[in-house]
Design an enzyme around this catalytic site. Structure first.
Site, PDB file in Angstrom:
ATOM      1  N   GLY A  48       0.781  -1.240   0.000  1.00 30.13           N
ATOM      2  CA  GLY A  48       0.000   0.000   0.000  1.00 30.13           C
ATOM      3  C   GLY A  48       0.809   1.285   0.000  1.00 30.13           C
ATOM      4  O   GLY A  48       0.391   2.291  -0.558  1.00 30.13           O
ATOM      5  N   GLU A 103       3.946   3.893   6.167  1.00 35.75           N
ATOM      6  CA  GLU A 103       2.730   3.108   5.937  1.00 35.75           C
ATOM      7  C   GLU A 103       1.762   3.882   5.038  1.00 35.75           C
ATOM      8  O   GLU A 103       1.880   5.106   4.911  1.00 35.75           O
ATOM      9  CB  GLU A 103       2.037   2.861   7.278  1.00 35.75           C
ATOM     10  N   ASP A 107      -5.535   2.341  10.333  1.00 37.81           N
ATOM     11  CA  ASP A 107      -6.952   2.069  10.577  1.00 37.81           C
ATOM     12  C   ASP A 107      -7.097   1.668  12.040  1.00 37.81           C
ATOM     13  O   ASP A 107      -7.250   2.515  12.910  1.00 37.81           O
ATOM     14  CB  ASP A 107      -7.418   0.993   9.597  1.00 37.81           C
ATOM     15  N   VAL A 157     -11.125   3.733   1.687  1.00 39.07           N
ATOM     16  CA  VAL A 157     -10.602   4.500   0.540  1.00 39.07           C
ATOM     17  C   VAL A 157      -9.670   3.643  -0.315  1.00 39.07           C
ATOM     18  O   VAL A 157      -9.083   2.675   0.166  1.00 39.07           O
ATOM     19  CB  VAL A 157      -9.854   5.768   1.013  1.00 39.07           C
TER      20      VAL A 157
HETATM   21  P1  IMP Z   1      -4.555  -1.445  10.618  1.00 40.86           P
HETATM   22  O1  IMP Z   1      -3.600  -2.502  11.084  1.00 40.86           O
HETATM   23  O2  IMP Z   1      -5.968  -1.745  10.991  1.00 40.86           O
HETATM   24  O3  IMP Z   1      -4.132  -0.047  11.020  1.00 40.86           O
HETATM   25  O4  IMP Z   1      -4.624  -1.527   9.071  1.00 40.86           O
HETATM   26  C1  IMP Z   1      -3.628  -1.098   8.288  1.00 40.86           C
HETATM   27  C2  IMP Z   1      -3.720  -1.709   6.909  1.00 40.86           C
HETATM   28  O5  IMP Z   1      -5.050  -2.035   6.504  1.00 40.86           O
HETATM   29  C3  IMP Z   1      -3.245  -0.696   5.932  1.00 40.86           C
HETATM   30  O6  IMP Z   1      -1.852  -0.797   5.752  1.00 40.86           O
HETATM   31  C4  IMP Z   1      -4.019  -1.031   4.676  1.00 40.86           C
HETATM   32  O7  IMP Z   1      -3.327  -1.995   3.930  1.00 40.86           O
HETATM   33  C5  IMP Z   1      -5.304  -1.612   5.185  1.00 40.86           C
HETATM   34  N1  IMP Z   1      -6.393  -0.601   5.188  1.00 40.86           N
HETATM   35  C6  IMP Z   1      -6.956  -0.006   6.246  1.00 40.86           C
HETATM   36  N2  IMP Z   1      -7.911   0.866   5.885  1.00 40.86           N
HETATM   37  C7  IMP Z   1      -7.944   0.835   4.534  1.00 40.86           C
HETATM   38  C8  IMP Z   1      -8.732   1.547   3.538  1.00 40.86           C
HETATM   39  O8  IMP Z   1      -9.581   2.405   3.816  1.00 40.86           O
HETATM   40  N3  IMP Z   1      -8.464   1.226   2.243  1.00 40.86           N
HETATM   41  C9  IMP Z   1      -7.539   0.311   1.867  1.00 40.86           C
HETATM   42  N4  IMP Z   1      -6.785  -0.363   2.764  1.00 40.86           N
HETATM   43  C10 IMP Z   1      -6.989  -0.108   4.082  1.00 40.86           C
HETATM   44 MG    MG Z   2      -0.745  -1.646   4.073  1.00 35.61          MG
END
Ligand code: IMP
Ligand code: MG
Length: 183
Positions: A48, A103, A107, A157
């Site tokens: 990403g 990153e 999220d 997104v």
């Molecule tokens: P976290 O561990 O929940 O913070 O998620 C992080 C990862 O989830 C990011 O590096 C993204 O790859 C994916 N992610 C979280 N939200 C989105 C979004 O809105 N669109 C696309 N990928 C997302």
């Molecule tokens: Mg990612």
């Protein structure tokens, strides 16, 4: 799942190519000042952050090393699995280095929290976290990123590296896709 083309699937553009470029330039300048005279180890969290990382590094005016790692907490959907896996590790020694983790989006914060804890065990001089987007998720104890491009509402997104089921990564802007694409 109804995937057609970006033109048909995008509900609206949240950040244009120009808005992204100007914000990345600002973060690049901030990091250049922070690491003046140093040689940070810039680490991209694939896939990403790929575009953000390469744009950001080019906006930085200091010596640096670059490496690419891959972590996964998502499973082809819009919800985090909650379990973080390091799919590809860094091969560069972090001991005594200023490590900058780049990153795409925060999220739940679980991915970055996991990576920071893991890399802290390798005795770096410092760890700085940077994310293009920071979602306003209602979770007070969530991991706080040091630098971010934009805060966004709790919406899914795509674009500028971000995907839905591996689609839309190559869009030059960040946007929201229509509901029917998820169904
Ligand atoms: P976290 O561990 O929940 O913070 O998620 C992080 C990862 O989830 C990011 O590096 C993204 O790859 C994916 N992610 C979280 N939200 C989105 C979004 O809105 N669109 C696309 N990928 C997302
Ligand atoms: Mg990612």
């Amino acid at each position: 799942m109804l995937i057609r083309s970006a033109k048909e699937d995008i509900k609206y553009v949240m950040f244009s190519r120009e808005q992204i470029a100007s914000r990345v330039r600002e973060i690049g300048q901030i990091l250049s000042e922070k690491f003046q005279g140093e040689r940070p180890l810039m680490i991209c969290v694939l896939r990403g952050a790929a575009f953000f990382f390469t744009d950001l590094c080019r906006e930085m005016d200091c010596l640096m090393d670059m490496d690419f790692i891959s972590a996964s907490s998502y499973f082809n959907g819009t919800k985090s699995s909650g379990v973080v896996r390091l799919v590809k590790d860094s091969s560069i020694d972090m001991e005594g280095r200023h490590v900058v983790l780049v990153e795409d989006i925060i999220d739940s914060g679980l991915t970055l929290e996991y990576l920071v804890k893991l890399f802290a065990t390798r005795n770096p001089k410092s760890i700085t976290t940077v994310a293009m987007l920071d979602k306003e998720v209602d979770k007070p104890e969530r991991f706080c990123v040091d630098y971010y491009g934009f805060k966004i509402p709790d919406e899914f997104v795509v674009g500028y590296g971000l995907d839905y089921a591996d689609y839309y990564r190559n869009l030059p802007y960040i946007g929201v896709i229509k509901e029917e694409c998820y169904q």
